[in-house]
Design a protein around this motif. Structure first.
Motif, mmCIF file in Angstrom:
data_model
loop_
_atom_site.group_PDB
_atom_site.id
_atom_site.type_symbol
_atom_site.label_atom_id
_atom_site.label_comp_id
_atom_site.label_asym_id
_atom_site.label_seq_id
_atom_site.Cartn_x
_atom_site.Cartn_y
_atom_site.Cartn_z
ATOM 1 N N ALA A 1 0.930 -1.544 -0.100
ATOM 2 C CA ALA A 1 0.146 -0.111 -0.608
ATOM 3 C C ALA A 1 1.153 1.800 -0.223
ATOM 4 C CB ALA A 1 -0.870 -0.101 0.737
ATOM 5 N N CYS B 1 1.319 -3.746 -9.369
ATOM 6 C CA CYS B 1 1.636 -4.484 -8.026
ATOM 7 C C CYS B 1 1.216 -5.708 -8.194
ATOM 8 C CB CYS B 1 0.949 -2.953 -7.094
ATOM 9 S SG CYS B 1 1.340 -3.730 -5.574
ATOM 10 N N GLN C 1 -8.602 2.474 0.469
ATOM 11 C CA GLN C 1 -7.895 3.245 1.775
ATOM 12 C C GLN C 1 -6.894 4.383 0.599
ATOM 13 O OE1 GLN C 1 -7.989 5.966 3.995
ATOM 14 N NE2 GLN C 1 -7.011 7.234 3.162
ATOM 15 N N VAL C 2 -5.895 2.861 0.387
ATOM 16 C CA VAL C 2 -5.285 2.948 -0.546
ATOM 17 C C VAL C 2 -5.617 4.141 -2.498
ATOM 18 C CG1 VAL C 2 -3.782 2.306 -2.861
ATOM 19 C CG2 VAL C 2 -3.057 1.170 -0.709
ATOM 20 N N ASP D 1 -5.884 7.007 -1.119
ATOM 21 C CA ASP D 1 -4.377 8.480 -1.041
ATOM 22 C C ASP D 1 -4.522 9.107 -2.981
ATOM 23 O OD1 ASP D 1 -5.303 8.420 1.216
ATOM 24 O OD2 ASP D 1 -3.675 7.158 1.428
ATOM 25 N N GLU E 1 -7.886 -1.061 3.966
ATOM 26 C CA GLU E 1 -6.285 -0.362 3.384
ATOM 27 C C GLU E 1 -6.266 -0.669 1.667
ATOM 28 O OE1 GLU E 1 -2.264 -2.536 6.354
ATOM 29 O OE2 GLU E 1 -4.244 -3.453 5.824
ATOM 30 N N GLY E 2 -6.830 -1.473 1.058
ATOM 31 C CA GLY E 2 -6.788 -1.060 0.164
ATOM 32 C C GLY E 2 -8.024 -0.254 -0.844
ATOM 33 N N ALA F 1 -3.136 -4.211 -1.141
ATOM 34 C CA ALA F 1 -2.794 -4.235 0.155
ATOM 35 C C ALA F 1 -3.671 -5.176 1.018
ATOM 36 C CB ALA F 1 -3.594 -2.810 1.135
ATOM 37 N N VAL G 1 2.786 1.263 -3.394
ATOM 38 C CA VAL G 1 2.017 2.062 -4.265
ATOM 39 C C VAL G 1 1.359 3.320 -4.335
ATOM 40 C CG1 VAL G 1 -0.754 1.660 -5.410
ATOM 41 C CG2 VAL G 1 1.143 -0.413 -5.327
ATOM 42 N N VAL G 2 0.912 4.075 -2.804
ATOM 43 C CA VAL G 2 1.128 5.257 -3.730
ATOM 44 C C VAL G 2 2.106 6.368 -3.334
ATOM 45 C CG1 VAL G 2 0.428 6.543 -1.463
ATOM 46 C CG2 VAL G 2 -0.909 4.713 -1.449
#
Length: 339
Positions: free
Chosen positions: A88, A103, A116-117, A120, A113-114, A108, A91-92
């Protein structure tokens, strides 16, 4: 950055790729890019183990810091094959640097979390991101999808998936069997059927005596897609006899299935047989090569890549999370929280 890459490609300059992670997968990707992919040059490799990075770099720049590789002006695009736990953040960082990024799955470790990526990196970052669900490029799976689209066996009603390995990681857990292995089926089934997974359930036979108590192996997972098709997914990390991937699609008027590619035919000791691959690399070598070529070609052309997207990765994680919920709740039928 994308416009600069396209301009460089127009005058014959290769795509300069930095590979993060020099373990089995990352080193294999670096070798494939060097040996089998047109228009690509590996200019840097990063790994927490600098000696391992140097070995995989084969003369290119080696880093022990992934973020230093991302910032390197000699890197146009980033391939992430590091530990799942750091995907994660990497990637960001790559997307915010304006660099195309491929990736390896998962995007994530968790669905939250995925998601959120994707928040972001925004729409601009999503356009730069591809996910490494390589089965979409395996010639056998491609033929399966084409046969389904052509109506060769009528409308699908059932899909049977089998994924068996020789041995799993020593510390593998029941949850990892889902997020690290079965997640391939969670992507390929909706891709084959062109319909999202909407509900799941989990079950299992007795645990194999070949595995430790913290791992339920094998497992059987049921997926129902929005079109009503039911798919079964057997995942068996420690099947011992070889790496074996199967998929059968049963339609209203026939059935189609993958056949395992024959690697070695043996005639010895009054026996005749076919040898299995020891792991996923020989079985999916063509898929990885075709996937990497498609990614490089698209990035050089400044075009959208035909690979799985970040949203596809989040969708697969949503299925995985629902399966784990079902496992913890005694196999209860569980709805998938679609992204």
């Amino acid at each position: 950055m994308v416009d600069l890459i396209a301009a460089a490609a127009a005058v014959g300059q290769p795509l300069r790729v930095g590979v993060i992670g020099a373990g089995i997968m990352g080193a294999d990707h670096a070798n494939t890019l060097r040996r089998s992919v047109r228009g690509a040059e590996v200019t840097a490799v990063a790994d927490v183990d600098l000696d391992r990075a140097k070995a995989a770099a084969a003369g290119a720049t080696a880093y022990d810091d992934a973020f230093a590789l991302i910032a390197d002006p000699a890197v146009d695009a980033v391939l992430i094959a590091s530990h799942d736990s750091v995907h994660a953040a990497q990637v960001v960082a790559a997307a915010r640097a304006g660099k195309a990024v491929l990736c390896e799955k998962p995007l994530a470790p968790t669905l939250a979390e995925g998601r959120q990526v994707l928040r972001d990196i925004g729409a601009t970052g999503e356009a730069l991101l591809s996910l490494g669900f390589m089965r979409r490029f395996d010639p056998g799976y491609v033929q399966l999808q084409q046969a389904i689209d052509d109506g060769t066996v009528g409308a699908p009603v059932l899909v049977h998936n089998i994924s068996r390995g020789v041995s799993g990681a020593p510390n593998a857990t029941s949850e990892f069997s889902i997020t690290g292995s079965a997640i391939h089926e969670f992507d390929v089934v909706p891709w084959l059927l062109r319909s999202p997974v909407v509900e799941v359930s989990w079950t299992a036979p007795r645990r194999s005596s070949q595995v430790h108590e913290g791992l339920q192996d094998p497992q059987v997972i049921h997926l129902r897609t929005a079109d009503g098709v039911l798919s079964t997914c057997e995942t068996f990390l420690n099947a011992r006899y070889g790496y074996d991937i199967r998929c059968e699609v049963v339609g209203e008027t026939g059935a189609i299935s993958l056949t395992e590619p024959a690697r070695v035919r043996m005639d010895a000791g009054q026996r005749h047989g076919i040898g299995y691959a020891a792991d996923w690399r020989p079985r999916f070598a063509d898929a990885y090569r075709i996937e990497l070529q498609a990614w490089v070609d698209a990035v050089l052309a400044g075009a959208p890549t035909p690979l799985a997207t970040g949203r596809d990765g989040v969708a697969a994680s949503a299925v995985a999370e629902a399966v784990i919920t079902s496992m913890h709740e005694g196999g209860r039928l569980t709805k998938v929280e679609l992204p």
